[in-house]
Design a protein around this motif. Structure first.
Motif, PDB file in Angstrom:
ATOM      1  N   ALA A   1       0.004  32.373  39.500  1.00 20.09           N
ATOM      2  CA  ALA A   1      -1.479  32.214  39.965  1.00 20.09           C
ATOM      3  C   ALA A   1      -1.351  31.593  37.806  1.00 20.09           C
ATOM      4  O   ALA A   1      -1.052  31.948  37.198  1.00 20.09           O
TER       5      ALA A   1
ATOM      6  N   ILE B   1      -3.570  30.444  42.956  1.00 24.69           N
ATOM      7  CA  ILE B   1      -3.007  30.985  43.835  1.00 24.69           C
ATOM      8  C   ILE B   1      -1.362  30.041  43.889  1.00 24.69           C
ATOM      9  O   ILE B   1      -1.940  28.545  43.968  1.00 24.69           O
TER      10      ILE B   1
ATOM     11  N   VAL C   1       3.752  32.319  46.973  1.00 25.62           N
ATOM     12  CA  VAL C   1       4.154  33.845  46.696  1.00 25.62           C
ATOM     13  C   VAL C   1       5.114  33.616  47.502  1.00 25.62           C
ATOM     14  O   VAL C   1       5.455  32.923  48.480  1.00 25.62           O
TER      15      VAL C   1
ATOM     16  N   ARG D   1      -7.333  30.936  38.166  1.00 26.54           N
ATOM     17  CA  ARG D   1      -7.194  31.866  39.124  1.00 26.54           C
ATOM     18  C   ARG D   1      -6.826  30.760  40.626  1.00 26.54           C
ATOM     19  O   ARG D   1      -7.499  31.581  41.792  1.00 26.54           O
TER      20      ARG D   1
ATOM     21  N   CYS E   1      -1.663  40.550  39.324  1.00 24.93           N
ATOM     22  CA  CYS E   1      -1.855  38.750  39.478  1.00 24.93           C
ATOM     23  C   CYS E   1      -2.879  38.747  37.932  1.00 24.93           C
ATOM     24  O   CYS E   1      -3.484  38.266  36.862  1.00 24.93           O
TER      25      CYS E   1
ATOM     26  N   VAL F   1      -1.510  40.300  44.184  1.00 27.57           N
ATOM     27  CA  VAL F   1      -2.391  38.885  43.925  1.00 27.57           C
ATOM     28  C   VAL F   1      -3.107  40.207  42.977  1.00 27.57           C
ATOM     29  O   VAL F   1      -3.687  39.233  41.904  1.00 27.57           O
TER      30      VAL F   1
ATOM     31  N   SER G   1       2.336  35.994  36.305  1.00 29.75           N
ATOM     32  CA  SER G   1       2.875  36.570  37.511  1.00 29.75           C
ATOM     33  C   SER G   1       2.039  37.809  38.214  1.00 29.75           C
ATOM     34  O   SER G   1       1.676  38.599  37.435  1.00 29.75           O
TER      35      SER G   1
ATOM     36  N   VAL H   1       3.514  36.902  43.100  1.00 32.52           N
ATOM     37  CA  VAL H   1       2.513  35.591  43.011  1.00 32.52           C
ATOM     38  C   VAL H   1       2.460  35.139  41.624  1.00 32.52           C
ATOM     39  O   VAL H   1       2.221  36.101  40.730  1.00 32.52           O
TER      40      VAL H   1
END
Length: 103
Positions: free
Chosen positions: A46, A52, A55, A50, A81, A78, A34, A44
């Motif tokens: 993921a 996602i 959100v 990578r 993360c 992002v 996160s 976020v």
């Protein structure tokens, strides 16, 4: 012939290391990470590969008159993360690459 035994032993070690690296990379790819922006306005989630997954945006930060602020918060979350993914990847996989030149 003595050198061949050493070579076979070394090849077995390399194969084991490759197998272990593959398992750890697969585990990292599945793990969730996160990232967040200021005051947790944006969060976020993921996976280590990578992707996602989620959100979350707090409603009180949504200002129709200032979309740039929300955009900045999303970018910050992002990037946070992704940085967390990089840190754990280096920590986990670094033990395999630390003594290899160029890695």
């Amino acid at each position: 012939m003595k050198g061949m035994g050493n070579m076979q032993g070394m090849m077995k070690q390399v194969q084991k290391m490759q197998k272990d690296m593959g398992k750890e990379q697969e585990a990292l790819n599945k793990k969730e990470f996160s990232g967040k922006a200021t005051n947790d306005y944006v969060k976020v989630t993921a996976t280590g590969d990578r992707t996602i997954k989620d959100v979350q945006i707090k409603e009180d930060v949504i200002d129709p008159e200032d979309p740039e602020m929300l955009q900045d918060l999303i970018v910050t979350a992002v990037n946070d993360c992704l940085e967390n993914i990089d840190k754990e990847t280096k920590q986990t996989m670094g033990k395999y690459t630390q003594n290899i030149p160029g890695m």
